[in-house]
Design a protein around this motif. Structure first.
Motif, short mmCIF file in Angstrom:
data_model
loop_
_atom_site.label_atom_id
_atom_site.label_comp_id
_atom_site.label_asym_id
_atom_site.label_seq_id
_atom_site.Cartn_x
_atom_site.Cartn_y
_atom_site.Cartn_z
N GLU A 1 6.67 13.90 -27.79
CA GLU A 1 5.85 12.97 -28.07
C GLU A 1 6.15 11.80 -29.05
O GLU A 1 6.33 10.67 -29.20
CB GLU A 1 4.32 13.39 -27.71
N ARG A 2 6.34 12.63 -30.29
CA ARG A 2 6.39 11.88 -31.57
C ARG A 2 7.71 10.88 -31.54
O ARG A 2 7.64 10.01 -31.84
CB ARG A 2 6.72 12.84 -32.65
N GLU A 3 8.99 11.45 -31.00
CA GLU A 3 10.19 10.68 -30.84
C GLU A 3 10.08 9.52 -29.78
O GLU A 3 10.56 8.39 -30.11
CB GLU A 3 11.14 11.71 -30.47
N ARG B 1 7.15 7.84 -28.96
CA ARG B 1 6.61 6.91 -29.64
C ARG B 1 7.18 5.99 -30.68
O ARG B 1 6.96 4.85 -30.71
CB ARG B 1 5.35 7.23 -29.96
#
Length: 445
Positions: free
Chosen positions: A390-392, A394
């Motif tokens: 998810e972090r990547e 976003r």
């Protein structure tokens, strides 16, 4: 020989991978390095040829540290260290330790040697280490110190199942390595499988892996307890064509396409090339009117081949009543270079798997001319960018918006991303998988 996470964590035998419950023996620690454990003397002797070099290096480093602690601050030597650290302090010290170990060995570390230290037991909150840590009774690879034992319940509710799945996958890999060493047939453990034919009802587009495997039951391995791990391993490559099938359905491209379909896989490399035979699955989920599929693999790391490669298809795809064809093309150039050389090339869909367009530095800069195409009329179709978590995803979306793109889907979890979830050893519960998340942008007419 591959070593599993439970073996590295001292929860199963470092040689045969069996846990104490299976053998009835208490694991004994290697007295020289104090880093690995065995179920009996026979296993220790069997593993000695592999373990002896690293064992000796650790013992020499421990001796050197006793002589001069200031010049040899290697934490893995001090097993009883009970000092909490921040994540940054832990990573910094781990990097220094791995570097010093390489100097002691006078060679680069093997993957198993690196895993032995990056995955060693530590408190999952404060990074303490030592024998007083308590392992999770379910997954046996995550530990907490006494001060943070209350976090164990949260771990078992959120992450423990993922770690257990990872243990099953690594157990399969261990068995495959063991079979290869004994010259046994690997397909009995992990059957090779390329889905073929048309046992698929019309308009049955899978939206989850449960849907897919109900339509496409995979072959069963010899050992039933490996079945789930084998299925997850299949998803690690099938996620490529299935993510494309999802996108083609989501953007109604399959219903609009008449006879032919062109897909550009941008930023392609070795991972995409290894899955090329599976791209026929796109045809299997397409309507019967679609008779031609053309897939272009484009990127600096893509190995160029002959301009066109017709891949042999299954009997159903080559039946005289409805023959189909699939052409694979490879171009070892950045995508913006490719588009300038082929201005009349207009794909129906573009996809970039785990592209890392958000990453800082040279790699990110290399994507800039390609991403600038999105803000112009050069791109007239949807473009899917997948990422490992998810972090990547976003961060990818932020970069796309920065470049003037119009995000139309996501960032969101990819329902057909790989189920073979891995863990970043440099992070706390840093879970990732191929194509786990995605973000889509629309081209401009």
């Amino acid at each position: 020989m591959f070593k599993t996470r439970p073996a590295i964590a001292g929860q199963s035998c470092f040689n045969c991978n069996r846990n104490p419950e299976a053998t009835g023996n208490r694991l004994a620690t290697c007295t020289a390095c104090r880093r690995v454990r065995y179920c009996d003397a026979a296993c220790q002797v069997a593993d000695w040829q592999t373990h002896r070099t690293l064992c000796s290096a650790i013992a020499r480093s421990r001796k050197a540290m006793k002589k001069d602690r200031k010049d040899h601050p290697v934490y893995y030597i001090e097993e009883e260290s009970d000092s909490p650290m921040t994540k940054d302090e832990y990573i910094k010290q781990l990097e220094e330790d791995l570097q010093l170990l390489q100097q002691t060995l006078r060679r680069p570390l093997t993957e198993n040697e690196r895993r032995l230290f990056t995955l060693r037991p530590k408190c999952n909150v404060c990074f303490r280490r030592g024998d007083k840590l308590k392992p999770c009774s379910e997954c046996r690879v995550i530990f907490y110190c006494r001060a943070h034992s209350a976090h164990l319940q949260s771990h078992q509710e959120r992450y423990c199942g993922i770690y257990r799945n990872l243990n099953e996958t690594e157990s399969l890999v261990f068995a495959m390595n063991e079979a290869a060493a004994n010259e046994e047939a690997l397909d009995r453990l992990f059957p090779l499988w390329i889905p073929t034919g048309f046992p698929i009802p019309p308009h049955s587009i899978p939206t989850t892996w449960t849907d897919y495997f109900s339509l496409r039951p995979p072959p069963q391995p010899r050992k039933s307890h490996h079945a789930d791990a084998v299925r997850r391993r299949y998803t690690s490559t099938l996620t490529q064509p299935l993510t494309i099938v999802w996108a083609l359905s989501h953007f109604s491209i399959l219903t609009r396409a008449k006879h032919s379909l062109t897909i550009h896989v941008v930023g392609a490399g070795a991972w995409e090339s290894a899955a090329e035979p599976l791209y026929e699955e796109i045809l299997h989920f397409a309507p019967p009117t679609l008779t031609s599929l053309r897939v272009l693999f484009i990127g600096p790391e893509c190995v160029p081949t002959a301009p066109k490669g017709f891949l042999p298809l299954c009997d159903a795809c080559t039946a005289p009543s409805n023959p189909r064809s699939m052409v694979l093309e490879h171009y070892g150039t950045p995508y913006h270079t490719f588009t300038s050389l082929h201005p009349t090339e207009h794909p129906d869909l573009i996809v970039s798997f785990n592209s890392g367009i958000h990453e800082p530095g040279e790699e990110s800069q290399s994507w800039k001319p390609t991403l600038e195409l999105i803000s112009t009329s050069s791109i007239r179709c949807p473009w899917v960018f997948t990422s490992y978590n998810e972090r990547e995803s976003r961060a990818d979306a932020a970069r796309l918006l920065e470049m003037g793109a119009e995000v139309c889907v996501g960032p969101s979890e990819n329902p057909l991303g790989s189920q073979e979830v891995l863990v970043d050893a440099w992070d706390v519960d840093g879970l990732y998988a191929a194509n786990m998340w995605l973000v889509c942008v629309e081209g401009r007419e």
